[in-house]
Design an enzyme around this catalytic site. Sequence first.
Site, PDB file in Angstrom:
ATOM      1  N   LYS A 110      35.150  51.415  45.981  1.00 46.83           N
ATOM      2  CA  LYS A 110      35.698  50.762  44.789  1.00 46.83           C
ATOM      3  C   LYS A 110      34.801  51.032  43.591  1.00 46.83           C
ATOM      4  O   LYS A 110      33.628  50.673  43.575  1.00 46.83           O
ATOM      5  CB  LYS A 110      35.809  49.259  45.035  1.00 46.83           C
ATOM      6  CG  LYS A 110      36.235  48.440  43.818  1.00 46.83           C
ATOM      7  CD  LYS A 110      36.168  46.948  44.129  1.00 46.83           C
ATOM      8  CE  LYS A 110      36.350  46.101  42.881  1.00 46.83           C
ATOM      9  NZ  LYS A 110      36.134  44.659  43.151  1.00 46.83           N
ATOM     10  N   ASP A 136      34.588  44.439  35.343  1.00 44.06           N
ATOM     11  CA  ASP A 136      35.781  43.658  35.629  1.00 44.06           C
ATOM     12  C   ASP A 136      35.798  42.394  34.770  1.00 44.06           C
ATOM     13  O   ASP A 136      35.094  41.432  35.049  1.00 44.06           O
ATOM     14  CB  ASP A 136      35.820  43.291  37.112  1.00 44.06           C
ATOM     15  CG  ASP A 136      37.052  42.479  37.476  1.00 44.06           C
ATOM     16  OD1 ASP A 136      38.033  42.516  36.712  1.00 44.06           O
ATOM     17  OD2 ASP A 136      37.022  41.814  38.524  1.00 44.06           O
ATOM     18  N   LYS A 156      38.024  36.212  33.503  1.00 41.36           N
ATOM     19  CA  LYS A 156      36.948  35.486  34.153  1.00 41.36           C
ATOM     20  C   LYS A 156      36.228  34.589  33.153  1.00 41.36           C
ATOM     21  O   LYS A 156      36.058  34.977  31.990  1.00 41.36           O
ATOM     22  CB  LYS A 156      35.909  36.454  34.735  1.00 41.36           C
ATOM     23  CG  LYS A 156      36.356  37.288  35.907  1.00 41.36           C
ATOM     24  CD  LYS A 156      35.230  38.216  36.327  1.00 41.36           C
ATOM     25  CE  LYS A 156      35.645  39.135  37.470  1.00 41.36           C
ATOM     26  NZ  LYS A 156      35.783  38.421  38.737  1.00 41.36           N
ATOM     27  N   ASP A 211      30.468  45.638  39.975  1.00 45.52           N
ATOM     28  CA  ASP A 211      31.751  45.717  40.658  1.00 45.52           C
ATOM     29  C   ASP A 211      32.085  47.138  41.094  1.00 45.52           C
ATOM     30  O   ASP A 211      33.101  47.359  41.746  1.00 45.52           O
ATOM     31  CB  ASP A 211      32.861  45.147  39.777  1.00 45.52           C
ATOM     32  CG  ASP A 211      33.942  44.449  40.594  1.00 45.52           C
ATOM     33  OD1 ASP A 211      33.650  44.031  41.723  1.00 45.52           O
ATOM     34  OD2 ASP A 211      35.075  44.332  40.095  1.00 45.52           O
ATOM     35  N   ASP A 257      42.800  39.507  38.385  1.00 45.30           N
ATOM     36  CA  ASP A 257      41.394  39.608  38.782  1.00 45.30           C
ATOM     37  C   ASP A 257      41.245  40.069  40.231  1.00 45.30           C
ATOM     38  O   ASP A 257      40.140  40.232  40.720  1.00 45.30           O
ATOM     39  CB  ASP A 257      40.706  38.252  38.574  1.00 45.30           C
ATOM     40  CG  ASP A 257      39.190  38.356  38.584  1.00 45.30           C
ATOM     41  OD1 ASP A 257      38.671  39.477  38.376  1.00 45.30           O
ATOM     42  OD2 ASP A 257      38.520  37.329  38.803  1.00 45.30           O
ATOM     43  N   GLU A 288      42.028  43.034  41.309  1.00 48.99           N
ATOM     44  CA  GLU A 288      42.399  44.413  40.986  1.00 48.99           C
ATOM     45  C   GLU A 288      41.781  45.437  41.911  1.00 48.99           C
ATOM     46  O   GLU A 288      42.301  46.538  42.065  1.00 48.99           O
ATOM     47  CB  GLU A 288      42.014  44.727  39.534  1.00 48.99           C
ATOM     48  CG  GLU A 288      40.586  45.186  39.305  1.00 48.99           C
ATOM     49  CD  GLU A 288      39.525  44.160  39.728  1.00 48.99           C
ATOM     50  OE1 GLU A 288      38.426  44.576  40.142  1.00 48.99           O
ATOM     51  OE2 GLU A 288      39.798  42.955  39.649  1.00 48.99           O
ATOM     52  N   ARG A 335      41.549  45.655  45.139  1.00 53.27           N
ATOM     53  CA  ARG A 335      42.394  46.056  46.270  1.00 53.27           C
ATOM     54  C   ARG A 335      43.547  46.955  45.824  1.00 53.27           C
ATOM     55  O   ARG A 335      44.073  47.733  46.616  1.00 53.27           O
ATOM     56  CB  ARG A 335      42.897  44.818  47.007  1.00 53.27           C
ATOM     57  CG  ARG A 335      43.838  43.939  46.227  1.00 53.27           C
ATOM     58  CD  ARG A 335      43.907  42.529  46.785  1.00 53.27           C
ATOM     59  NE  ARG A 335      42.656  41.809  46.555  1.00 53.27           N
ATOM     60  CZ  ARG A 335      42.407  40.574  46.995  1.00 53.27           C
ATOM     61  NH1 ARG A 335      43.317  39.938  47.703  1.00 53.27           N
ATOM     62  NH2 ARG A 335      41.255  39.990  46.744  1.00 53.27           N
TER      63      ARG A 335
END
Length: 461
Positions: free
Chosen positions: A228, A233, A240, A251, A310, A312, A314
């Site tokens: 990933k 993010d 967030k 992230d 949030d 995202e 996956r």
Amino acid sequence: MTVALAPAGTKAVPLHVLGTDEVALWAGQQSDKIRTWVEASGFKGAIGSALVIPNEKGQPEAALIGYGSGAKRKRGRFALAAAMPRLAKATYEIVSGIEDDQLEQEVLGWLLAGYSFERYRETKTHRPTLVAPNGVDANRVAILAEAEFLTRDLINTPASDMGPDELEAAARALCAQHDAKITVVTGDDLLKQNHPMIHTVGRASDRAPRLIDMSWGTNGPILTLVGKGVCFDTGGLNLKPGGSMGLMKKDMGGAANVLGLAHMIMASDLQLQLRVLIPAVENSVSGNSFRPQDILTSRKGLTVEINNTDAEGRLVLADALTLAAEGDPDLIVSMATLTGAARVAVGPDIAPYFTDDDVIATSLDLSARRMADPVWRLPFHDPYETMIEPGIADLDNAPKGGFAGAITAALFLRRFVDDDDNYVHFDIYGWQPTAAPGRPKGGALQGARAVFDALPDLLDL
């Protein structure tokens, strides 16, 4: 920074590693001068303690490092590294005190303790040198340390200097180092080549989304790594809060970890065919951000209802995993900083993983212990499949209720590989929250050493 052990035969200060129950016995076997020096110093062999013994000219004659008790060592890792900063800058050679089956692990910890993040300011890092002990493969240990330093540097770099472009540049540099191949699909070309969810997540940013595709090796079993690469993010429209956004430069820790693992594999010249897939995006907010209740169609054709922008990671992994499965690999491993639920379950120090294969799990668990890289198996619990099925679409990217968040995320990802694929998913934290021996605060490699050590068994190399 240079990562290396001094070659055998280098002139060095003898280093004795002593547990708390061994100091008195060792001192009693020495000269009166040395015994008196040790007693006067108050050295008791505690983990993190060190003592240099001078000769008549005031030069180091020998050095002692505390190794604590077996019970104390079980409560941490890299006991040798704990004392390394307290030694004078010199070259040392271990002459006693560490069992053969712990030697590689402790030498690795010594090297890892020499890391510092120096991109933005020069730091005076204390780096005593260690002679490669007999029985330790100095090249292998150096490769492991290099891989971790690469991973730490990538994660520690702020998002201003580590966006999708820079992550691509890091991948290209690694390919150049190892004569690997790389192709990158960027921006609207993602739609043309059927990576719709990667494009959707990254389209709101002025830093174009992309899919990085690396390959190396022409013979042997096929291993595909998927990492990933969400370089920052914000949470998207489900923004967030500030406190939760503070560490979002990490992230992309899954991408950093698979690049570190790729370095281990290529530098060690393992006889396999390696592919690395990294969906690199920034989840930003703008007029074309994807929205809650949008329904996306994935590369695989499965539809996904968006109930939280949030969640995202996956989504971008799903398209990459579909592509990975199309290559019919012998093993797929994905790594991602995916869920807070995983941290609640096992904390920041353990890398939870999911697999349906008990043989793979046994091999990973054994390797994790050998490599001082703790992992823990969590279940692909099939009865929870209904939690990711919203009814209006094939899948829900953020099931309501808050239960089993790490498991439902893993089940979501498993939908994008084939039923007969050997698949392992790691939900890592990628960050060391407080400094520990061999592990400074900051970006961290997790699970990758365990995977690397297990590969000969997993792929019959």
